[in-house]
Design an enzyme around this catalytic site. Structure first.
Site, mmCIF file in Angstrom:
data_model
loop_
_atom_site.group_PDB
_atom_site.id
_atom_site.type_symbol
_atom_site.label_atom_id
_atom_site.label_comp_id
_atom_site.label_asym_id
_atom_site.label_seq_id
_atom_site.Cartn_x
_atom_site.Cartn_y
_atom_site.Cartn_z
ATOM 1 N N HIS A 185 0.818 -1.210 0.000
ATOM 2 C CA HIS A 185 0.000 0.000 0.000
ATOM 3 C C HIS A 185 0.857 1.268 0.000
ATOM 4 O O HIS A 185 0.410 2.311 -0.479
ATOM 5 C CB HIS A 185 -0.952 -0.009 1.200
ATOM 6 C CG HIS A 185 -2.133 -0.919 1.018
ATOM 7 N ND1 HIS A 185 -3.248 -0.550 0.311
ATOM 8 C CD2 HIS A 185 -2.367 -2.191 1.436
ATOM 9 C CE1 HIS A 185 -4.127 -1.544 0.300
ATOM 10 N NE2 HIS A 185 -3.610 -2.546 0.975
ATOM 11 N N HIS A 206 -4.716 -9.335 -2.800
ATOM 12 C CA HIS A 206 -5.535 -9.639 -1.632
ATOM 13 C C HIS A 206 -6.243 -10.995 -1.783
ATOM 14 O O HIS A 206 -6.431 -11.707 -0.785
ATOM 15 C CB HIS A 206 -6.542 -8.523 -1.384
ATOM 16 C CG HIS A 206 -5.929 -7.267 -0.838
ATOM 17 N ND1 HIS A 206 -5.501 -6.238 -1.643
ATOM 18 C CD2 HIS A 206 -5.640 -6.886 0.447
ATOM 19 C CE1 HIS A 206 -4.994 -5.271 -0.893
ATOM 20 N NE2 HIS A 206 -5.065 -5.639 0.371
ATOM 21 N N GLU A 310 -11.142 -0.044 -4.730
ATOM 22 C CA GLU A 310 -10.112 0.559 -3.880
ATOM 23 C C GLU A 310 -10.361 2.050 -3.715
ATOM 24 O O GLU A 310 -9.851 2.677 -2.776
ATOM 25 C CB GLU A 310 -8.725 0.330 -4.480
ATOM 26 C CG GLU A 310 -7.594 0.719 -3.526
ATOM 27 C CD GLU A 310 -6.230 0.781 -4.186
ATOM 28 O OE1 GLU A 310 -5.225 0.752 -3.447
ATOM 29 O OE2 GLU A 310 -6.160 0.884 -5.423
ATOM 30 N N HIS A 325 -13.829 -0.002 0.127
ATOM 31 C CA HIS A 325 -12.766 -0.762 0.790
ATOM 32 C C HIS A 325 -12.205 -0.010 1.985
ATOM 33 O O HIS A 325 -12.099 -0.552 3.095
ATOM 34 C CB HIS A 325 -11.653 -1.074 -0.209
ATOM 35 C CG HIS A 325 -10.381 -1.532 0.441
ATOM 36 N ND1 HIS A 325 -9.269 -0.712 0.550
ATOM 37 C CD2 HIS A 325 -10.042 -2.700 1.047
ATOM 38 C CE1 HIS A 325 -8.309 -1.366 1.184
ATOM 39 N NE2 HIS A 325 -8.740 -2.571 1.494
ATOM 40 N N HIS A 329 -12.548 -0.611 6.364
ATOM 41 C CA HIS A 329 -11.449 -0.688 7.329
ATOM 42 C C HIS A 329 -11.679 0.302 8.474
ATOM 43 O O HIS A 329 -11.519 -0.038 9.656
ATOM 44 C CB HIS A 329 -10.122 -0.369 6.634
ATOM 45 C CG HIS A 329 -9.442 -1.558 6.038
ATOM 46 N ND1 HIS A 329 -8.512 -2.302 6.723
ATOM 47 C CD2 HIS A 329 -9.552 -2.137 4.813
ATOM 48 C CE1 HIS A 329 -8.075 -3.292 5.955
ATOM 49 N NE2 HIS A 329 -8.694 -3.213 4.784
#
Length: 649
Positions: A185, A206, A310, A325, A329
């Site tokens: 990332h 992933h 993303e 996404h 998180h």
């Protein structure tokens, strides 16, 4: 068969050039750079990042997409998260500013930052991006050495062991796994223009993490990961709790429910229902085959879909598809304090370094992968004609474990061992050693018997996958397609006739090459194989652990034409290119990532596929979990292991 040589048939020198995250020259490893990570001073004065002195042209490209929020000055973000878009934009502004400084000024500024904020994830993130923005060939020390507080905590003991998920804490808490995810990332920021096939690579990397995690779960009879997200248990309490005992990351009790809304700043509120709507729009668009863009529809591809999920700068339309996404998180990390009323620290899911330590990380990404899997399923299935290569057939593949006195073919060995990590949590002259128990394996070699019936040498790419036989039982190939983990991908020149091609597991295109540590850089023990970006699957986790009684697994190999598949066929595939791509260059393989398991296949099993597609072959191996090999008592090489072992039936 050699990996390079004169290829008279093609009239060119086939030279396998380095790619991926490896350094092309050792001269770029400067010990002076260590000051940016191990500062000589220890002041904790607050340090501000001024961008008032930056020439206007320095921020021109970045301001094309963002109005930099940190002018004229920008402070360090204490609760920095790469999943927080505002944080990422501010970090990008700081990177642009710092990278515009002369080298000496950049290192001085980073040293001051590190001295003032020794445990700051923000400072570590900005420092690494700024140095590589200025010179991508620089070799930097592993992040676990310069920011150990983010990677190491006390071992999990006591009541936590009653949680069934504790049985895999050794895998989730492997420092190499955290390093890989953090660095992926780091070098694929979603607040900048996406790199070549970034969206597809986001999905594939992933998905491979999930497949490898599932492999370990099947070995323990835990079952494959179940999705958790909107429409997938989102409205029920989250069964899994988590306490990774890392400073700055809070715990999460088991059976926590989601709140209706979450606050991520004084003016930023996210409604959980928004994520459900974004999920519905993504599934709807995949079914239609188009993504709705602000200036017209865009055909769905894995790359476009990955960019949109993303929510990077290549997203088709953030107003329609949101920031699914990243916000997932953030929400899961904030379950303890959704309204930010009590200043409770966020959970592990807030950081790319700590998220893989949390069992829910895999459940969340199983949900994310469900979107991608819908797209894969809807693709036209591969046929024999799509997979075969005229004149090429694979007769057999065998795996040979180094040091097996019993001479057993296809018998591999893993073991748990204590690994010592030298870290620098404070004074650079006083390192600390952290010891963790990690998985490792005895290196092995693939031997592939190839028939080239053509009159000329063939430049082939060999794609090697592994799947648990337990996971393959009772299902069609389509049902278990996403359980295959990529083990390697390499190029070789095969002359006419029948030949054997060998490949060492230590050369895998999946794993991170040997990192240059602080000690290597100080003593100038830096080689041309030095790692620049730090992205790559940890080599100790390349082979799943297996079981003490032996776990059966299926090895699958397919060979295809690299002259057609390679973006630049003269290049080989060393380093960690499979999961991490190439630095500032196109992804080198034209095939869809994960080929041939990237979409539906018309065969019922891999055995049927092997019978009908002559350029693929399978074999069954056994992965045995045993004791750690003993070091040889050799004065010449005290680091050499005795890999000799005898398998007991």
């Amino acid at each position: 068969v050699q990996s390079s040589g004169i290829n008279a048939e093609y009239g060119a020198l086939v030279t396998m050039q380095s790619c991926s995250c490896r350094s092309s020259s050792p001269r770029h490893a400067h010990s002076d750079l260590l000051r940016a990570f191990l500062p000589r001073r220890h002041s904790r004065d607050h340090v501000m990042l001024s961008i008032s002195e930056v020439p206007n042209t320095a921020l021109l490209g970045y301001n094309k997409f963002h109005n930099c929020p940190c002018s004229p000055s920008c402070g360090v973000i204490d609760d920095f998260s790469t999943f927080n878009e505002a944080h990422m934009i501010q970090a990008g502004c700081a990177v642009v500013h710092l990278a515009g400084l002369p080298r000496s000024g950049l290192v001085d500024a980073l040293e001051r930052l590190k001295a003032g904020h020794p445990d700051s994830e923000y400072v570590e993130y900005v420092s690494r991006r700024a140095l590589h923005a200025q010179d991508p060939t620089l070799i930097l020390p592993p992040i676990y050495q310069s920011l150990p507080s983010l990677f190491f905590g006390p071992s999990e003991e006591g009541p936590g062991q009653r949680d069934p998920e504790h049985k895999l804490s050794w895998w989730r808490e492997d420092p190499g796994l955290a390093t890989h995810h953090f660095n992926w990332h780091l070098y694929y920021p979603y607040t900048e223009a996406p790199r070549d096939r970034q969206g597809e690579l986001f999905a594939y990397m992933h998905q491979q993490m999930l497949a490898r995690y599932d492999f370990e779960r099947l070995a323990l009879d835990m079952g494959r990961v179940r999705a958790y997200g909107p429409g997938y248990g989102w409205n029920s309490p989250l069964k899994e709790g988590c306490n990774i005992r890392i400073s700055g990351k809070s715990f999460r009790p088991a059976n926590m429910p989601l709140a209706h809304s979450y606050r991520f700043g004084p003016y930023s509120v996210t409604l959980v229902d928004d994520l459900s709507r974004h999920k519905d729009m993504l599934f709807y668009s995949v079914a239609r085959g188009i993504l709705e863009g602000p200036e017209g529809n865009v055909p769905v591809s894995m790359d476009h879909l990955g960019n949109t999920v993303e929510a990077n700068m290549g997203s088709a339309n953030k107003k329609i598809y949101g920031n699914l996404h990243n916000q997932g998180h953030n929400i899961i990390a904030s379950m303890n304090d959704p309204e930010a009323q009590y200043s409770i620290e966020k959970g592990p899911m807030i950081s790319t370094a700590t998220a893989p330590k949390d069992p829910v990380f895999y459940r969340w990404h199983k949900f994310i992968d469900a979107i991608f899997e819908t797209f894969r399923y809807n693709q036209i299935p591969y046929t024999v004609g799509d997979l075969e290569m005229a004149g090429i057939s694979l007769d057999s593949v065998s795996l040979h474990c180094h040091g097996n006195k019993a001479g057993g073919v296809n018998q591999l060995m893993t073991f748990m061992k204590e690994q010592h990590y030298i870290t620098y949590p404070g004074n650079p002259e006083q390192p600390m050693t952290v010891t963790k128990e990690i998985l490792d394996h005895i290196p092995f070699r693939y031997t592939i018997k190839v028939q080239n019936a053509g009159p000329k040498p063939a430049l082939l790419v060999f794609r090697i996958f592994l799947a648990s036989c337990t996971g393959l039982e009772g299902g069609s190939l389509e049902e278990v397609r996403n359980t295959f983990v990529e083990m390697d991908k390499f190029v070789d020149l095969v002359p006419p006739g029948v030949v054997e091609v060998s490949r060492e597991s230590t050369d895998s295109s999946v794993i991170l090459p040997t990192e240059m540590t602080v000690e290597d850089i100080k003593s100038r023990r830096v080689t041309e194989e030095g790692v620049r970006c730090g992205c790559g699957w940890p080599r100790n986790l390349l082979l799943p652990r297996g079981t003490p009684r032996g776990m059966k697994a299926k090895v699958f190999v397919i060979a295809t034409d690299w002259m057609e598949d390679g973006v630049n066929p003269e290049e080989a595939l060393p380093g960690s290119v499979s999961y991490c791509g190439k630095t500032n260059a196109p992804y080198p393989d034209k095939k869809d990532m994960g080929f041939p398991f990237d979409r539906a296949i018309e065969f019922g099993s891999v055995e049927e596929m092997e019978r009908k597609v002559r350029n693929c072959v399978t074999t069954t191996i056994t992965i045995n979990q045993g004791e750690e090999p003993q070091r040889k008592s050799s004065a010449e090489d005290p680091q050499e292991f005795d890999y000799s072992f005898v398998l007991v039936e």
